[in-house]
Enzyme design. Structure first.
Site, PDB file in Angstrom:
ATOM      1  N   HIS A   1       1.461  22.435  -1.444  1.00  0.00           N
ATOM      2  CA  HIS A   1       2.554  22.690  -0.500  1.00  0.00           C
ATOM      3  C   HIS A   1       3.684  21.681  -0.690  1.00  0.00           C
ATOM      4  O   HIS A   1       4.863  22.045  -0.621  1.00  0.00           O
ATOM      5  CB  HIS A   1       2.023  22.628   0.930  1.00  0.00           C
TER       6      HIS A   1
ATOM      7  N   GLU B   1      -3.843  30.087  24.843  1.00  0.00           N
ATOM      8  CA  GLU B   1      -4.021  31.373  24.167  1.00  0.00           C
ATOM      9  C   GLU B   1      -3.490  32.526  25.019  1.00  0.00           C
ATOM     10  O   GLU B   1      -2.813  33.434  24.504  1.00  0.00           O
ATOM     11  CB  GLU B   1      -5.502  31.587  23.854  1.00  0.00           C
TER      12      GLU B   1
ATOM     13  N   HIS C   1       0.264  32.591  24.990  1.00  0.00           N
ATOM     14  CA  HIS C   1       0.752  33.132  23.713  1.00  0.00           C
ATOM     15  C   HIS C   1       0.669  34.657  23.710  1.00  0.00           C
ATOM     16  O   HIS C   1       1.591  35.339  23.240  1.00  0.00           O
ATOM     17  CB  HIS C   1      -0.077  32.552  22.566  1.00  0.00           C
TER      18      HIS C   1
END
EC number: 1.17.99.9
Length: 311
Positions: free
Chosen positions: A213, A58, A61
């Site tokens: 999808h 995290e 990122h």
């Protein structure tokens, strides 16, 4: 200076691609709360003292997103100053910056107010527009359009319809895919093309999300195939359209193959990242075709005006 701007454009494009893949990695590894509900700090600290794998992912990122913000801002300023004579430069610079800011705000909202699937899907969609805008800006800086003689390009209404339609639809398909990922529905249907051998039709929410999808992805595959056939038949003399659709079909084929492999590899990390990579590249190529479509209208008007003057 122009040499520096070209290097900056390439580095910025790569950084934004890493941000996109980093976001997919955060989701895949469940690292969205790796820094807790603290933003921009990590667990309330500038440098977190407890570094778990989720925290590292995290935090990485966030750092790449921060560097992308700096690079995009610098690229927008310099391109505005040195390439303002190119018609699309200002628009793309504004889009790149605005959607990057929106991306950061959505990311912060996801951290502070919780990992809502809809918010995370929007976060990826906004990131994709920012990435595509920077890629187009990079193409302008490298004068790709001049190499393909795109300034004289004129497309008929049918081709422009397919370009605009596929691009808009592709963006919607991206959201269905992002929703699959954030709803943890990647393995809701263990078989392909049907949901399951025992029950081909979906019966609960996650299966409906997954099958929705798949149907959307099949439709865009067929649409791009049809558009490519049109380009091959009628646009051989316009290499940018000809190869643009061929590249789009190659990318959507790779995207489909990887999507199927996601199911049969138990949603492996490599397949998940490749899935994000190919759709990002496909959307960027389609956006370039959109830019050419808008130019085609201007080129047609200029050609008509020139024809009247010669008469």
């Amino acid at each position: 200076m122009q040499r520096f701007i070209k290097w900056l454009a390439v580095i910025t494009s790569l950084d934004l691609l890493i941000v996109l893949l980093g976001g997919a990695l955060v989701t895949k590894t469940g690292s969205g709360q790796g820094c807790g509900k603290s933003w921009p700090l990590c667990n309330g600290e500038f440098v977190p003292s407890n570094l778990s794998m989720e925290t590292i992912i995290e935090l990485s990122h966030r750092l790449t997103s921060g560097s992308a913000g700096i690079l995009v801002t610098l690229l927008c300023i310099l391109s505005w100053k040195y390439y303002k004579h190119v018609r699309e430069t200002k628009t793309l610079a504004i889009l790149s910056f605005v959607f990057l800011v929106a991306q950061a705000l959505m990311g912060a909202a996801a951290v502070v107010w919780g990992q809502m699937p809809a918010v995370l899907a929007i976060h990826f969609g906004i990131s994709l527009i920012s990435f595509a805008s920077v890629i187009l800006l990079t193409c302008l800086i490298f004068e790709i359009d001049q190499k393909f003689d795109a300034r004289s390009l004129i497309m008929d209404k049918k081709m422009k319809f397919h370009i605009y339609g596929v691009t808009i639809y592709c963006y919607l398909v991206v959201y269905t895919g992002a929703l699959v990922r954030h709803e943890r529905a990647s393995l809701a249907c263990p078989d392909f093309p049907l949901c399951s051998k025992n029950r081909p039709m979906p019966t609960q929410l996650h299966e409906w999300v997954q099958m929705g999808h798949r149907v959307a992805a099949m439709l865009i595959f067929a649409w791009i195939l049809y558009a490519m056939i049109l380009a091959i038949r009628h646009y051989k003399q316009q290499p940018v359209v000809y190869w643009g659709w061929i590249i789009s079909f190659i990318l959507v084929t790779l995207q489909a193959i990887v999507g199927i492999l996601v199911v049969f590899t138990n949603a492996s990390l490599a397949m998940a990242l490749l899935h994000s990579l190919f759709i990002s590249c496909l959307f960027a190529v389609l956006c370039y075709l959109v830019m050419l479509g808008t130019r085609s209208k201007v080129n047609a008007k200029e050609a008509a005006s020139t024809s009247k003057q010669t008469k």
